[in-house]
Design a protein around this motif. Structure first.
Motif: not given
Length: 387
Positions: A142-150, A156-161, A189-194
């Protein structure tokens, strides 16, 4: 004698007043240079650019972009079908992190905020498993791709979607494509979220997969042809359906018109046999070659394909009476009759103009060395008529 002296003096003054020949040549060169500069600037505007992108030598474009170009365009760059491509712009971006980990980040600063994001894909090249692990009991993963969030303030852990997830055969090799449109829209819409993307590989039972068994090519350790890549489909809103035909080789065009666009610049001898500048206007309205050579313009350093294209132009007369082979509009027919009967002064005969226009496709490097495939409307005269 006095008259001769005065005349000679006047001649000397006249010659002295004339600018030197070298000055005239320099002035002509300067004026022609200004005209060329203004023409190139205007042509860049037609292609939606302010300045030509920097030269990138012999850098190789991704094979995916070459294949896509060949799918939507013929050898001259003319669009095969305006509905083959989603939107009118496709860009490819290479991973900027170049990490050995399965994390990726792409710089999308060259994409205008006014462009509509249609589809975004993450292309990963899956490598063949190591020989010692060929007989592993796992056949799928199973290969899953997540978007890294703040980073979460609570733990204090990396959130992901989660963006995309699917099953992949363990022993396969080749390109795997994942849809990541939601992430790219949020980045625009918000380049800082990349903050990038993270790929997780698991067994069907949900446990972490051995990364020696499932490996994707990285930007650091593998050839450019296998590097992680983001492919973005957008539309800048400039699409037009005014005179666009779905088939550039439509046989409906009258018999005096060349049917398919020519490949390469037309021979000079052939062009001189078609018509002369003096008697060209006496010929009936028809399409004539007009080859645009990107190398002569000085653009061959950043344009991948085509090397040039035949824009064609319309030339000839629209004499009374207008036959159907001249594809006249009703308005042109009425104007032709009024002109022939001389009912009103100052009414000219109808003009020979394009009545079908086709788009072309350009595959090129932008300033950030991304490869772009863009479709430009109304660039080729498909046929001519009296209007």
């Amino acid at each position: 004698m006095l008259l001769f002296v005065i005349s000679f003096a006047a001649l000397v003054c006249t010659i002295a007043a004339r600018p030197p020949l070298g000055y005239l040549e320099n002035q002509f060169t300067a004026e022609s240079g200004e005209v060329r500069s203004a023409a190139i600037k205007r042509l860049l505007e037609v292609f939606g650019m302010e300045d030509p992108p920097a030269m990138h030598g012999h850098k190789q474009p991704p094979q995916y972009m070459l294949d896509l170009y060949n799918t939507v365009a013929d050898v001259d760059g003319v669009t095969k079908d305006p509905y083959l491509l989603e939107g009118n712009t496709v860009r490819s971006f290479f991973d900027k992190l170049r990490s050995e980990q399965v994390e990726f980040r792409f710089n999308l600063s060259t994409v205008a905020r006014t462009e509509k994001i249609l589809t975004a894909e993450l292309h990963l090249f899956k490598l063949r498993p190591q020989a010692t692990l060929t007989f592993n009991r796992h056949h799928f993963c199973q290969v899953s791709v997540y978007q890294l969030l703040d980073i979460s303030k609570n733990n204090n852990t990396q959130e992901k979607k989660l963006l995309s997830s699917r099953l992949i055969p363990v022993h396969s090799t080749g390109w795997e494509v994942f849809t990541i449109t939601q992430a790219v829209r949020s980045w625009m819409s918000d380049e800082r979220s990349n903050l990038g993307l993270h790929v997780v590989v698991q067994t069907l039972g949900g446990s972490q997969m051995d990364l020696k068994l499932i490996r994707f090519a990285s930007g650091r350790n593998h050839h450019q042809s296998k590097q992680p890549m983001l492919v973005l489909f957008t539309d800048d809103g400039s699409r037009s359906t005014t005179l666009e035909n779905t088939d550039p080789n439509d046989t409906e065009v009258s018999s005096d018109l060349p049917s398919p666009p020519m490949s390469g610049p037309p021979p000079r001898i052939a062009r001189s046999l078609d018509y002369s500048e003096e008697d060209g206007a006496s010929l009936p309205c028809q399409r004539q070659p007009l080859y645009v050579d990107f190398e002569e313009i000085g653009w061959s350093g950043w344009i991948v394909s085509p090397r040039g294209y035949n824009a064609y132009h319309c030339k000839g007369s629209c004499p009374f009476p207008l036959g159907q082979n001249m594809r006249p509009t009703n308005h042109a027919t009425v104007q032709s009759i009024i002109n022939a009967l001389k009912l009103i002064k100052g009414i000219d005969t109808p003009c020979c103009v394009p009545d079908k226009l086709f788009s072309i496709n350009l595959l090129y490097f932008d300033d950030a060395e991304n490869v772009v495939l863009k479709q430009y409307n109304d660039m080729v005269a498909g046929s001519c008529g009296c209007h």
